[in-house]
Design an enzyme around this catalytic site. Structure first.
Site, short mmCIF file in Angstrom:
data_model
loop_
_atom_site.label_atom_id
_atom_site.label_comp_id
_atom_site.label_asym_id
_atom_site.label_seq_id
_atom_site.Cartn_x
_atom_site.Cartn_y
_atom_site.Cartn_z
N HIS A 396 -3.76 -2.12 -52.88
CA HIS A 396 -4.71 -3.01 -53.46
C HIS A 396 -5.56 -3.86 -52.83
O HIS A 396 -6.42 -4.45 -53.21
CB HIS A 396 -3.88 -4.15 -54.28
CG HIS A 396 -4.89 -4.41 -55.60
ND1 HIS A 396 -6.07 -4.12 -56.08
CD2 HIS A 396 -3.90 -4.72 -56.92
CE1 HIS A 396 -6.20 -4.59 -57.22
NE2 HIS A 396 -5.01 -4.81 -57.92
N ASP A 400 -8.96 -0.49 -56.08
CA ASP A 400 -9.01 -1.57 -57.00
C ASP A 400 -8.31 -0.63 -58.32
O ASP A 400 -8.32 0.58 -58.38
CB ASP A 400 -10.42 -1.79 -57.66
CG ASP A 400 -11.04 -2.59 -56.58
OD1 ASP A 400 -10.67 -3.38 -55.87
OD2 ASP A 400 -12.39 -2.37 -56.59
#
Length: 424
Positions: A396, A400
């Protein structure tokens, strides 16, 4: 009579210590010059240690799983004449086919101590015996392995040994993984303490580092693979002398065709330099179960291969990983990894990223369920369809959620319209 002390030589790579992963001798054994003494493992390779002299083993340094400093005593051998206090260490070349764990050899591993404490020499800790097991077949295993197998009710003749013919604890673990119902039900057995060392320790360290450094998130989507399975059947019917296709090469081809739209997924992240390298070529890592644990052989330039060539590479690399013949360059440098448990795939998985990559893809088990499908007349009908979930885990910090979901949706469209795979 004298004593010759064989010190652990400099194995290269700037390391200060190595791990004893297997003994080939025990105290009291008579050995000849160049006989194998022990296998030691560094962060990147397993190296066989051979005796420089002939004689009788009188001391060994520790047990399997112990760390030993470079230059410290590995074995003491009683020899004819006066012997020597210590053997002068000499560099040992790293083998061409080192066993590499589920994480690329370039992945960071915990640093070694610059001046480790010497390992104390102990009396006999490990012994290896060769005898017969049923039907006169010879089985090579240590007493500890034999005792554990007996406790588990396992016939060692049924266990697949490592490349050198010896059965180790990891081989028993692999046997139990694939033969969970082997032991008869009922009856309480004693607790078992299993030392974690060698390849299994490397896997544990690298997986812990991946979860410690990478904020994982996972996304799962259901795909209708009915048409893809039908096309696979047609291709296999016309395969000729080519290998039979499984679902995996078709999925890899679909992944490679989808990735150019999502370059952030085919990438490696150097979190120390804060640099993400988005790769133009797809060097696809393929998580493979071996007797010692998970390894990741790499299909180089997968984007340039057709499904038959991919199938050939899957078979070749998986077998090389399992029998220990894979070369170091075949076990490192992946830019994205796929991990599949085949029929054991489950409904959904949340795979751990193969650091320093930023994503890992996990196809799951195919199931048949009734679905509503268009009837061609503006309505719907119920039809039996083949469905499979696709899981993806991402880093992450650099990927995204929108990117991961968009990639899987694009992959899904390709899987559900498989004729597009043949469009160059």
């Amino acid at each position: 009579m004298g004593r010759f002390t064989f010190n652990l030589p400099d194995i290269g790579e700037g390391i200060a210590e190595a791990e004893i992963v297997a003994w080939h001798v025990k105290v009291g054994d008579r050995i000849e010059e160049d006989d194998k003494v022990a296998d030691v493992m560094t962060d990147k390779a397993t190296v066989e240690m051979e005796s420089p002299v002939s004689g009788t083993v009188v001391e060994i340094a520790g047990a399997e799983g112990d760390m030993i400093a470079i230059g410290s005593a590995l074995v003491v051998i009683e020899v004819e004449g006066e012997g020597e206090v210590a053997a002068a260490p000499k560099p040992v070349e790293t083998p061409e086919t080192p066993p590499v764990p589920f994480v690329s050899s370039e992945v960071e591993t915990p640093p070694t101590a610059p001046e480790p404490e010497p390992v104390a020499l102990t009396p006999e800790r490990v012994s290896t015996s060769l005898d017969t097991n049923g039907g006169g077949s010879k089985v090579l295993a240590s007493p500890a392995v034999r005792a554990r197998a007996q406790d588990l009710g396992i016939d060692l003749a049924q266990v697949r040994a490592a490349a050198d013919g010896r059965i180790r604890h990891a081989d028993l673990d692999a046997f139990l993984s694939y033969n969970g119902a082997y032991r008869a039900a009922g009856g309480k057995r004693a607790d078992e303490v299993v030392k974690v060392f060698g390849l299994r320790r490397r896997i544990a360290e690298n997986m812990a580092a991946s979860k410690r450094h990478i904020p994982h998130f996972s996304y799962v989507e259901e795909c209708d693979v009915t048409a893809l399975e039908a096309m696979r059947g047609q291709l296999n019917a016309a395969k000729g002398d080519r290998p039979r296709l499984t679902m995996l090469p078709l999925l890899i081809a679909a992944i490679c065709k989808t990735l150019p739209q999502f370059p952030m997924l085919n990438a490696r992240y150097d979190d120390e330099a804060n640099v993400v390298t988005r790769h133009g070529s797809v060097h696809l890592g393929m998580a493979t179960q071996t007797p010692g644990g998970l390894m990741v052989p790499v299909i180089r330039d997968a984007q340039d291969r057709n499904v038959w060539q991919i199938a050939n590479e899957i078979t070749r690399l998986a077998e090389a990983a399992r029998n220990g013949s894979a070369k170091s360059e075949e076990l490192s440098g992946s830019t994205l990894t796929i991990t599949s448990l085949g029929p054991l795939g489950g409904v959904a998985t949340t795979p751990v990223i193969n650091r320093p990559e930023v994503a890992i893809i996990g196809p799951n088990r195919i199931v048949e369920r009734p679905m509503f499908v268009p009837d061609g007349m503006g309505g719907e009908r119920i039809e039996k369809r083949k469905l499979m979930n696709i899981s993806i885990s991402c880093d992450h910090r650099v990927v995204d959620g929108w990117d991961a979901a968009s990639f899987v949706q694009a992959l899904r469209r390709l899987i559900e319209t498989p004729v597009l795979l043949l469009d160059s």
